[in-house]
Write a protein that holds these residues in place. Structure first.
Motif, PDB file in Angstrom:
ATOM      1  N   GLY A   1      83.422 -23.980  64.876  1.00 45.79           N
ATOM      2  CA  GLY A   1      83.706 -22.921  63.921  1.00 45.79           C
ATOM      3  C   GLY A   1      82.784 -21.729  64.013  1.00 45.79           C
ATOM      4  O   GLY A   1      82.648 -20.966  63.051  1.00 45.79           O
ATOM      5  N   ALA A   2      82.149 -21.541  65.155  1.00 47.87           N
ATOM      6  CA  ALA A   2      81.225 -20.424  65.356  1.00 47.87           C
ATOM      7  C   ALA A   2      81.684 -19.582  66.537  1.00 47.87           C
ATOM      8  O   ALA A   2      82.615 -19.945  67.260  1.00 47.87           O
ATOM      9  CB  ALA A   2      79.805 -20.942  65.590  1.00 47.87           C
ATOM     10  N   SER A   3      81.003 -18.454  66.760  1.00 46.78           N
ATOM     11  CA  SER A   3      81.383 -17.575  67.867  1.00 46.78           C
ATOM     12  C   SER A   3      80.193 -16.745  68.312  1.00 46.78           C
ATOM     13  O   SER A   3      79.218 -16.570  67.570  1.00 46.78           O
ATOM     14  CB  SER A   3      82.529 -16.649  67.460  1.00 46.78           C
ATOM     15  N   LEU A   4      80.287 -16.252  69.539  1.00 43.74           N
ATOM     16  CA  LEU A   4      79.310 -15.289  70.039  1.00 43.74           C
ATOM     17  C   LEU A   4      79.710 -13.906  69.542  1.00 43.74           C
ATOM     18  O   LEU A   4      80.784 -13.400  69.882  1.00 43.74           O
ATOM     19  CB  LEU A   4      79.292 -15.301  71.573  1.00 43.74           C
ATOM     20  N   VAL A   5      78.856 -13.297  68.724  1.00 40.99           N
ATOM     21  CA  VAL A   5      79.179 -11.975  68.194  1.00 40.99           C
ATOM     22  C   VAL A   5      78.503 -10.871  68.988  1.00 40.99           C
ATOM     23  O   VAL A   5      78.724  -9.691  68.728  1.00 40.99           O
ATOM     24  CB  VAL A   5      78.784 -11.881  66.705  1.00 40.99           C
ATOM     25  N   GLY A   6      77.681 -11.256  69.947  1.00 42.44           N
ATOM     26  CA  GLY A   6      77.040 -10.279  70.812  1.00 42.44           C
ATOM     27  C   GLY A   6      76.424 -10.952  72.011  1.00 42.44           C
ATOM     28  O   GLY A   6      75.800 -12.007  71.869  1.00 42.44           O
ATOM     29  N   GLU A   7      76.634 -10.385  73.198  1.00 46.06           N
ATOM     30  CA  GLU A   7      76.078 -10.916  74.443  1.00 46.06           C
ATOM     31  C   GLU A   7      75.297  -9.795  75.111  1.00 46.06           C
ATOM     32  O   GLU A   7      75.861  -8.763  75.459  1.00 46.06           O
ATOM     33  CB  GLU A   7      77.189 -11.415  75.364  1.00 46.06           C
ATOM     34  N   PHE A   8      73.993  -9.995  75.297  1.00 51.59           N
ATOM     35  CA  PHE A   8      73.118  -8.932  75.779  1.00 51.59           C
ATOM     36  C   PHE A   8      72.362  -9.432  77.006  1.00 51.59           C
ATOM     37  O   PHE A   8      71.503 -10.315  76.902  1.00 51.59           O
ATOM     38  CB  PHE A   8      72.150  -8.517  74.676  1.00 51.59           C
ATOM     39  N   SER A   9      72.687  -8.890  78.176  1.00 51.50           N
ATOM     40  CA  SER A   9      72.061  -9.341  79.409  1.00 51.50           C
ATOM     41  C   SER A   9      70.819  -8.516  79.727  1.00 51.50           C
ATOM     42  O   SER A   9      70.747  -7.325  79.415  1.00 51.50           O
ATOM     43  CB  SER A   9      73.049  -9.263  80.576  1.00 51.50           C
ATOM     44  N   ALA A  10      69.849  -9.178  80.336  1.00 51.91           N
ATOM     45  CA  ALA A  10      68.601  -8.524  80.725  1.00 51.91           C
ATOM     46  C   ALA A  10      68.367  -8.736  82.213  1.00 51.91           C
ATOM     47  O   ALA A  10      68.582  -9.838  82.736  1.00 51.91           O
ATOM     48  CB  ALA A  10      67.428  -9.104  79.935  1.00 51.91           C
ATOM     49  N   ALA A  11      67.917  -7.688  82.885  1.00 48.41           N
ATOM     50  CA  ALA A  11      67.545  -7.820  84.291  1.00 48.41           C
ATOM     51  C   ALA A  11      66.263  -8.646  84.394  1.00 48.41           C
ATOM     52  O   ALA A  11      65.452  -8.660  83.464  1.00 48.41           O
ATOM     53  CB  ALA A  11      67.337  -6.443  84.908  1.00 48.41           C
ATOM     54  N   PRO A  12      66.058  -9.333  85.516  1.00 52.65           N
ATOM     55  CA  PRO A  12      64.852 -10.161  85.651  1.00 52.65           C
ATOM     56  C   PRO A  12      63.541  -9.415  85.428  1.00 52.65           C
ATOM     57  O   PRO A  12      62.565 -10.003  84.959  1.00 52.65           O
ATOM     58  CB  PRO A  12      64.951 -10.681  87.089  1.00 52.65           C
ATOM     59  N   SER A  13      63.516  -8.123  85.720  1.00 54.96           N
ATOM     60  CA  SER A  13      62.276  -7.350  85.589  1.00 54.96           C
ATOM     61  C   SER A  13      62.090  -6.743  84.202  1.00 54.96           C
ATOM     62  O   SER A  13      61.038  -6.173  83.906  1.00 54.96           O
ATOM     63  CB  SER A  13      62.255  -6.225  86.627  1.00 54.96           C
TER      64      SER A  13
END
Length: 370
Positions: A188-200
């Motif tokens: 009953g949950a969800s991802l409301v935001g997906e934020f990717s970061a570069a390795p550096s």
């Protein structure tokens, strides 16, 4: 702490044998491919210390006909370093059994090891795609998809509906992203935001501002090393008050020492440092005597990986068989082994079946979370 330099020195000392005896008394070779430099050198130090402790205990037991000699290579925390290091271990050092860590390093080293029929045992990388990677590749740590159900259980019990994810754009980060996106809807949950970061990446203020806009109930962080600790610090410094959760890498000393990580939740395999069975007591007491603190589950894994090798060697000696990658692989696939944490068996895809738990960082220490 025992350093990589001292381990290598001890290993080299062990191979100075007279040429007439070398053929029949050449010691067993154990290879390690650890991140001794780079972003994850902290983990490499833990892996190394656990390996050294286990080698001390195996030598003291005197159950093998020949000693185990260590051959160590530095993966430099990178896939390229992993490939170079594995090539040396397989082709120069002739190691039939190599301990590895980190998902990206393991995936880069695997083709080289498989061609050379070298058994690889992973105690640190948790990318789900490490299961079934190769018939010669075995995981002595639960993988991320084996940890996530424990995280989902806590979220469901605590009414978490909205999850924001900060993830490193690499194989592990993307695997955890996939696992969360598939596993949250059934509770009953969800991802409301997906934020990717570069390795550096080391600055996250703009990302955190966007996270505030989506108003999550929980923030899941799929990163590691100095980047991970910077994310924890900047989340709290920028006013984020929601619970923060991560996977087993949360159980490292640098995280415990970070004031902003207080309250952090992380999943890991079950670890009971107060267990009374002889194997656990010997491991925990030995670690406390050397390092004046409790071990981590990473230390448990690499200690166990050395015990596994010793048990495999003992079985091959008993059967009068040579030590080859194929025979080691066959013995792992068909055997049951006494390790810290209980008797273990590996599945056909190279995963270990081990229960997991949720932990919390509290006042600079790790404790089991309810």
């Amino acid at each position: 702490m025992i350093t990589r330099r001292s381990l290598i020195a001890g290993a080299l000392a062990g191979i100075a044998l007279p040429s007439v005896l070398r053929a029949q008394e050449q010691p067993y070779v154990l290879g390690t491919l650890y991140p001794m430099t780079g972003l994850l050198s902290e983990l490499g130090s833990i892996y190394t210390a656990a390996t050294a402790l286990a080698l001390d205990h195996v030598a003291a037991d005197k159950r093998l006909k020949k000693p185990i000699v260590l051959k160590a290579q530095d993966s430099q925390s990178t896939p390229q370093g992993g490939a170079v290091g594995m090539s040396k271990l397989a082709n120069v050092d002739q190691a039939p059994y190599v301990l590895v860590g980190l998902t990206g390093v393991a995936k880069a080293a695997e083709p080289i090891a498989t061609r050379a029929k070298v058994v690889m045992v992973n105690g640190g990388g948790v990318g789900p795609d490490l299961a079934g990677l190769s018939p010669y590749f075995w995981n002595i740590i639960p993988l991320a998809d084996q940890e996530l159900p424990t995280a989902f259980g806590w979220m469901k019990r605590n009414g978490i509906k909205r999850v924001a994810l900060i993830y490193l754009d690499d194989p592990l980060g993307n695997a955890l992203r996939k696992g969360l996106s598939e596993g949250l809807p059934p509770i009953g949950a969800s991802l409301v935001g997906e934020f990717s970061a570069a390795p550096s990446a080391q600055q996250f203020s703009a990302m955190i501002a966007k996270i505030r806009e989506v108003k999550p109930d929980l923030i899941y962080v799929a990163s590691y090393g100095t980047q991970q600790t910077q994310i924890f610090k900047q989340l709290r410094d920028n006013g984020s008050t929601q619970p923060i959760m991560t996977y087993s890498v949360g159980g490292t000393p640098s995280v415990a020492a970070l004031p902003e990580a207080d309250g952090l939740l992380f999943t890991s395999q079950v670890a009971d440092w107060d267990a009374t069975d002889p194997l656990t007591r010997r491991f925990v007491d030995g670690w406390r005597a050397k390092h004046k603190d409790n071990p981590s589950t990473y230390a448990q894994n690499y200690y166990n990986a050395v015990l596994l090798y010793a048990q495999l060697l003992e079985r091959l000696e008993k059967d009068g068989k040579p030590v080859t990658g194929d025979l080691l692989k066959e013995s792992i696939a068909t055997g049951t082994f006494d390790l810290v944490g209980g008797r273990a068996r590996f599945s056909a895809n190279g995963a270990i079946d081990m229960p997991t738990q949720l932990n919390r960082v509290q006042n600079g220490k790790f404790e089991k979370a309810s």
